[in-house]
Scaffold this motif. Structure first.
Motif, PDB file in Angstrom:
ATOM      1  N   LEU A 799      12.843 -20.409  -1.007  1.00 55.11           N
ATOM      2  CA  LEU A 799      14.202 -20.749  -0.558  1.00 55.11           C
ATOM      3  C   LEU A 799      14.146 -21.208   0.901  1.00 55.11           C
ATOM      4  N   PRO A 800      13.544 -22.322   1.201  1.00 54.00           N
ATOM      5  CA  PRO A 800      13.380 -22.742   2.603  1.00 54.00           C
ATOM      6  C   PRO A 800      14.685 -23.072   3.289  1.00 54.00           C
ATOM      7  N   ASP A 801      15.740 -23.353   2.546  1.00 50.85           N
ATOM      8  CA  ASP A 801      17.012 -23.761   3.149  1.00 50.85           C
ATOM      9  C   ASP A 801      17.872 -22.573   3.559  1.00 50.85           C
ATOM     10  N   LEU A 802      17.504 -21.376   3.139  1.00 49.68           N
ATOM     11  CA  LEU A 802      18.304 -20.211   3.488  1.00 49.68           C
ATOM     12  C   LEU A 802      17.893 -19.698   4.876  1.00 49.68           C
ATOM     13  N   PRO A 803      18.889 -19.266   5.679  1.00 49.95           N
ATOM     14  CA  PRO A 803      18.536 -18.735   7.022  1.00 49.95           C
ATOM     15  C   PRO A 803      17.851 -17.387   6.899  1.00 49.95           C
ATOM     16  N   ALA A 804      16.727 -17.250   7.506  1.00 42.93           N
ATOM     17  CA  ALA A 804      15.971 -15.993   7.443  1.00 42.93           C
ATOM     18  C   ALA A 804      15.325 -15.726   8.800  1.00 42.93           C
ATOM     19  N   ARG A 805      15.200 -14.446   9.136  1.00 42.00           N
ATOM     20  CA  ARG A 805      14.582 -14.025  10.402  1.00 42.00           C
ATOM     21  C   ARG A 805      13.411 -13.110  10.092  1.00 42.00           C
ATOM     22  N   LYS A 806      12.254 -13.460  10.684  1.00 41.25           N
ATOM     23  CA  LYS A 806      11.070 -12.658  10.432  1.00 41.25           C
ATOM     24  C   LYS A 806      11.210 -11.310  11.101  1.00 41.25           C
ATOM     25  N   LEU A 807      10.894 -10.271  10.298  1.00 38.17           N
ATOM     26  CA  LEU A 807      11.037  -8.904  10.816  1.00 38.17           C
ATOM     27  C   LEU A 807       9.692  -8.312  11.205  1.00 38.17           C
ATOM     28  N   ASP A 808       8.737  -8.377  10.315  1.00 44.69           N
ATOM     29  CA  ASP A 808       7.454  -7.722  10.607  1.00 44.69           C
ATOM     30  C   ASP A 808       6.467  -8.157   9.540  1.00 44.69           C
ATOM     31  N   VAL A 809       5.298  -7.481   9.563  1.00 43.45           N
ATOM     32  CA  VAL A 809       4.248  -7.757   8.579  1.00 43.45           C
ATOM     33  C   VAL A 809       3.986  -6.481   7.799  1.00 43.45           C
ATOM     34  N   LEU A 810       3.928  -6.637   6.520  1.00 44.33           N
ATOM     35  CA  LEU A 810       3.667  -5.494   5.630  1.00 44.33           C
ATOM     36  C   LEU A 810       2.177  -5.452   5.340  1.00 44.33           C
ATOM     37  N   LYS A 811       1.505  -4.406   5.933  1.00 40.60           N
ATOM     38  CA  LYS A 811       0.064  -4.305   5.785  1.00 40.60           C
ATOM     39  C   LYS A 811      -0.295  -3.540   4.521  1.00 40.60           C
ATOM     40  N   GLU A 812      -1.587  -3.693   4.152  1.00 36.90           N
ATOM     41  CA  GLU A 812      -2.093  -2.937   3.012  1.00 36.90           C
ATOM     42  C   GLU A 812      -2.257  -1.476   3.410  1.00 36.90           C
ATOM     43  N   ARG A 813      -2.579  -0.632   2.453  1.00 38.01           N
ATOM     44  CA  ARG A 813      -2.708   0.796   2.730  1.00 38.01           C
ATOM     45  C   ARG A 813      -3.871   1.081   3.683  1.00 38.01           C
ATOM     46  N   ASP A 814      -4.899   0.262   3.625  1.00 32.87           N
ATOM     47  CA  ASP A 814      -6.037   0.509   4.514  1.00 32.87           C
ATOM     48  C   ASP A 814      -5.836  -0.107   5.898  1.00 32.87           C
ATOM     49  N   GLY A 815      -4.671  -0.705   6.106  1.00 25.08           N
ATOM     50  CA  GLY A 815      -4.340  -1.264   7.412  1.00 25.08           C
ATOM     51  C   GLY A 815      -4.810  -2.675   7.618  1.00 25.08           C
ATOM     52  N   THR A 816      -5.458  -3.245   6.657  1.00 27.88           N
ATOM     53  CA  THR A 816      -5.955  -4.611   6.798  1.00 27.88           C
ATOM     54  C   THR A 816      -4.943  -5.589   6.258  1.00 27.88           C
ATOM     55  N   GLY A 817      -5.162  -6.860   6.611  1.00 29.04           N
ATOM     56  CA  GLY A 817      -4.319  -7.920   6.087  1.00 29.04           C
ATOM     57  C   GLY A 817      -2.885  -7.741   6.505  1.00 29.04           C
ATOM     58  N   GLY A 818      -2.031  -8.295   5.744  1.00 28.38           N
ATOM     59  CA  GLY A 818      -0.616  -8.152   6.010  1.00 28.38           C
ATOM     60  C   GLY A 818       0.147  -9.385   5.549  1.00 28.38           C
ATOM     61  N   GLU A 819       1.408  -9.166   5.205  1.00 30.91           N
ATOM     62  CA  GLU A 819       2.267 -10.263   4.712  1.00 30.91           C
ATOM     63  C   GLU A 819       3.609 -10.108   5.372  1.00 30.91           C
ATOM     64  N   ALA A 820       4.106 -11.173   5.905  1.00 29.04           N
ATOM     65  CA  ALA A 820       5.374 -11.126   6.631  1.00 29.04           C
ATOM     66  C   ALA A 820       6.533 -10.908   5.669  1.00 29.04           C
ATOM     67  N   PHE A 821       7.567 -10.263   6.167  1.00 34.23           N
ATOM     68  CA  PHE A 821       8.824 -10.142   5.399  1.00 34.23           C
ATOM     69  C   PHE A 821       9.957 -10.487   6.329  1.00 34.23           C
ATOM     70  N   TYR A 822      11.097 -10.892   5.784  1.00 33.53           N
ATOM     71  CA  TYR A 822      12.162 -11.517   6.534  1.00 33.53           C
ATOM     72  C   TYR A 822      13.499 -10.855   6.183  1.00 33.53           C
ATOM     73  N   GLU A 823      14.393 -11.057   7.092  1.00 35.36           N
ATOM     74  CA  GLU A 823      15.772 -10.645   6.840  1.00 35.36           C
ATOM     75  C   GLU A 823      16.566 -11.895   6.462  1.00 35.36           C
ATOM     76  N   LEU A 824      17.249 -11.795   5.338  1.00 37.97           N
ATOM     77  CA  LEU A 824      18.070 -12.911   4.879  1.00 37.97           C
ATOM     78  C   LEU A 824      19.413 -12.806   5.571  1.00 37.97           C
ATOM     79  N   LYS A 825      19.829 -13.846   6.296  1.00 36.61           N
ATOM     80  CA  LYS A 825      21.014 -13.811   7.130  1.00 36.61           C
ATOM     81  C   LYS A 825      22.276 -14.301   6.418  1.00 36.61           C
ATOM     82  N   VAL A 826      22.139 -14.786   5.173  1.00 36.09           N
ATOM     83  CA  VAL A 826      23.286 -15.354   4.452  1.00 36.09           C
ATOM     84  C   VAL A 826      24.272 -14.259   4.112  1.00 36.09           C
TER      85      VAL A 826
END
Length: 828
Positions: A799-826
């Motif tokens: 959904l690239p057209d929706l306004p979103a604000r990046k909040l943080d990165v969700l890491k794996e249990r071992d603390g490695t890697g990570g994936e960003a998650f966003y707040e949907l502002k609509v």
């Protein structure tokens, strides 16, 4: 195959439907054995190809044309003098065989009114009185007789009862010995006489001489009364039966009067037991055609019936009486005309009056002669020749020159000078002569017309004398085309509307005679054939319906049952072999009914299982479509691309009452039920819940099947945007929920990706995969980041057209890697 029927269940369903159908067929075969006939048989029999009616048969009806049966006892009892007149006329006109199927007044084997005859006379008279009363009230009830005319009919009814009393007196007190004697003489002149054991019929056959005296009417151990079927309809006659009568020994074998009269023609005639059952084998004399007639298990012949337009030849007793009376009146006129001198120019052997008296004297000599003496046939031939000579001379006299010669003589005398008085006298004599010739010609033409019609009908005929219904009367079914396939609905519809034919004793005897003469009769099919046919129809019905749904199997089974019955019906119409169509139709119907019930049970179990498994997860409309499609099965695991929405109500935990956990449970249940209702109505699927959390998804297998049943195209169809469709639907629905007052405290987390959906008794319908796990985790972070809607990077990319604000990165249990998650502002 219906979605709720497996291959194994279909074969179990087939066996479960076949055995009851075959069992019912076996039961019905026992019940209809014999065979047992009814209204369906009557309807189909009237649709058989046109029956060839033997032209040798002739019914002599004691009812006058236009009369109704049973109005007068004189229709059912014949005077001896009338019977003698009929016999003499038939002898003169060379009839073949006569069956007198009507009681003759005062006639008994011993020459006196025995107890049986007295009882019969009373039964006959009172039976006619009862029928007349019933007919009168039926006519009033149906409107055939106006109420205003009822008094007149009642008066006639009383008069008929008085006449019946007089006839009883005449029969029991005043025996008409002269009439009986004349009848016996006429019977001896005609030929061999037989009297059946039931004392109601006398058989008189032209040809061989019979014994003298009253023995000419002795009992020959034959019968004529036949027993109707249980419903009162006459459909069969036994040529030979074992019966009991006061004159016969118990268990004596009796022959039907028709069979006894006809079997003398054959060189061999007997009943045998063939592979298919009893048969009557008839072997003609040299040059004839041998025939085999099938019988039922009791030895009765199932006769065919004529169709509309095919009738037995029929004349009336009144024709004989009119001929006899006209013949005597003609002789009277001949005698009265003799005073005018009309025979003055004729020789004695050409005088019609002399020839009439000569033939009469020859007839008396023939009747008085001993039948044991030789020359009986010569006397009969001489009488017949004298009668023919009488009519020939009468024709020559009436249409020859005799009248012109006599009139010419009067004209010559009138030409002479005899004076006016003499001329007037001669003129009167001439006119009287002319009137005499005119009257004689009219009466002669009347006699000749009656004689010609009787001769054309009687010569060489097999005659049956007695009361019967009018020709082509009510009850004769109209034939229809027997071509296949024809109109099946018309077949059964007309069979129900048309009444079965009612046959009198005379007509039933004619039907038996016609079957024996033409060799055509209904063949009772073997019970084994009927059983195999019924079982085969049940087998075919079970095989045909085993994979069909309940509704379709009910309709198809009903049609197949009708077709089974119609096929056997047309088989009977075309072949004449009676295999009751009700047996295969009932067997098919039983198999179809069991198959339908079995399908209903399977469908009910199937629907119940789907409702228990998927009912909490989707809406009712979606559930019905899923049940109709029959997939996915509860035990089936399906992996698809879906969007998971985690809805959390964090206020529930803060409001939880530590002292009274009931209030907290009720609040939690209310939240989950309300949130689940929103998702179900939107087409989503609920895949889990706990405490203050509800998991739902879009794009689940259930939703895809429910949307696939609609006419509109599914958003999950195979196109370039199908991968993003679940996330779009999830974000759009969450945006709608944000505006609702009831959900102002709820927080949401959305993720998309491949999920595996399956059902288990412990967890219900659940979604497994990373999207479900991350949606749960992110929903717990909403209060920390003060966000109402959190989405993952996959949803944000979708959904690239929706306004979103990046909040943080969700890491794996071992603390490695990570994936960003966003707040949907609509909508916030």
């Amino acid at each position: 195959m219906a979605v709720y029927i497996t291959k194994k269940q279909s074969w179990i369903r087939f066996l479960a439907s076949f055995f009851p159908g075959a069992g019912l067929a076996a039961l019905l075969c026992v019940l209809v054995a014999g065979p047992r006939l009814g209204s369906l048989y009557d309807a189909l029999l009237r649709r058989r190809p046109a029956l060839g009616v033997s032209r040798e048969l002739l019914i002599i009806d004691t009812l006058a044309p236009g009369d109704l049966p049973g109005l007068d006892v004189s229709d059912n009892i014949l005077e001896p003098s009338a019977a003698a007149s009929v016999l003499l006329t038939m002898t003169e006109l060379k009839a073949g065989t006569l069956i007198v199927q009507v009681p003759i007044l005062g006639l008994s084997a011993g020459g006196s009114a025995e107890e049986d005859e007295i009882r019969y006379r009373f039964d006959e008279e009172f039976g006619v009185l009862s029928r007349n009363i019933r007919n009168l009230f039926d006519a009033i009830r149906t409107g055939s007789v106006a109420p205003g005319d009822s008094a007149r009919y009642v008066g006639e009814l009383v008069e008929l009862s008085e006449r019946g009393k007089e006839r009883l007196v005449a029969a029991l007190v005043r025996r008409d010995e002269e009439g009986i004697t004349g009848l016996e003489k006429a019977a001896r002149a005609f030929g061999n006489v037989r009297r059946p054991g039931d004392l109601l019929v006398q058989v008189i056959k032209r040809g061989s001489s019979g014994p003298a005296g009253r023995e000419a009417l002795a009992d020959w151990g034959e019968y004529s009364r036949v027993q109707a079927d249980r419903d009162g309809k006459l459909r069969r006659i036994a040529p030979v039966k074992t019966g009991f009568s006061p004159e016969a020994r118990e268990g004596q074998v009796l022959e039907h009067i028709i069979y006894g009269a006809l079997k003398t023609r054959y060189s061999r005639s007997e009943i045998e037991t063939a592979e298919t059952g009893p048969v009557l084998r008839i072997q003609e004399r040299a040059g004839g055609v041998d025939r085999t007639l099938p019988l039922d298990r009791d030895g009765a012949l199932l006769f065919e019936v004529p169709q509309k337009g095919e009738h037995f030849r029929r004349i009336y007793l009144k024709d004989f009486l009119d001929y006899d009376e006209a013949d005597r009146n003609l002789r009277r006129l001949l005698g009265e005309a003799e005073s005018l001198g009309i025979y003055s120019g004729l020789e004695g052997e050409r005088n019609p009056g002399y020839l009439y008296d000569h033939a009469l004297s020859l007839r008396e000599d023939m009747l008085e002669s001993d039948p044991a003496e030789p020359g009986k046939e010569e006397q009969k031939a001489a009488w017949i020749d004298a009668r023919n000579a009488y009519f020939k001379s009468l024709e020559d006299f009436l249409y020859g020159p005799s009248e012109m010669n006599l009139v010419g003589g009067y004209e010559e005398l009138m030409a002479e000078a005899l004076g006016e008085e003499g001329i007037a006298r001669l003129t009167e004599l001439r006119d009287s002569l002319i009137r005499a010739f005119v009257g004689l010609r009219e009466k002669y033409n009347e006699v000749l017309e009656l004689r010609t019609s009787l001769e054309a009908a009687l010569t060489g005929s097999f005659c049956i004398l007695g009361p019967s219904g009018p020709e082509g009367g009510e009850g004769r079914g109209e034939g229809v085309s027997a071509s296949f396939p024809g109109n099946l609905l018309r077949l059964f519809r007309q069979g129900a509307q048309e009444p079965a034919p009612e046959f009198s004793g005379v007509e039933s005897s004619a039907l038996l005679a016609n079957s024996l003469l033409t060799g055509r009769a209904v063949a009772p099919g073997r019970v084994l054939w009927l059983l195999l046919g019924g079982a085969a129809c049940a087998l075919l019905a079970g095989l045909l319906l085993r994979t069909m749904g309940a509704a379709l199997s009910l309709v198809t089974g009903a049609l197949f049952s009708l077709l089974s019955g119609a096929a056997f019906s047309w088989s009977f119409i075309l072949s004449g072999i009676w295999l009751d169509p009700l047996v295969p139709a009932a067997a098919s119907a039983a198999a179809a009914l069991v198959s339908f019930v079995w399908a209903l049970v399977l469908k009910g179990r199937f629907s119940r299982q789907f409702r228990l498994c998927y009912g909490p997860a989707i809406s009712g409309a979606s559930l019905r479509r899923v049940i109709r499609e029959g997939k996915p099965r509860p035990a089936e695991a399906v992996t698809v691309w879906a969007a998971v929405v985690a809805v959390r109500n964090p206020g529930l935990m803060a409001q939880e009452d530590r002292v009274n956990p009931r209030s907290g449970a009720e609040a939690s249940l209310a939240f989950r039920e309300k949130a689940a209702g929103y998702f179900r109505r939107a087409g989503g699927t609920v895949v889990g819940s706990e405490d203050d959390l509800l998991l739902a998804c879009f794009g689940s297998p259930l939703e895809r099947i429910a949307l696939g049943g609609r006419k509109a195209s599914s958003p999950y169809a195979d196109n370039a945007h199908a991968r993003y469709a679940p996330a779009v639907r999830a974000a759009g629905f969450v945006t709608e929920l944000l505006s609702k007052e009831e959900s102002r405290l709820w927080s949401y987390a959305i993720d998309t990706g491949e999920c595996t959906f399956t059902w288990s008794p412990l967890s219900g319908y659940s979604a497994f995969g990373r999207p479900a796990v991350r949606a749960r985790i992110l929903s717990t972070l909403a209060s920390r980041y003060r966000a109402r809607v959190i989405i993952t990077a996959q949803v944000n990319d979708a959904l690239p057209d929706l306004p979103a604000r990046k909040l943080d990165v969700l890491k794996e249990r071992d603390g490695t890697g990570g994936e960003a998650f966003y707040e949907l502002k609509v909508g916030i």
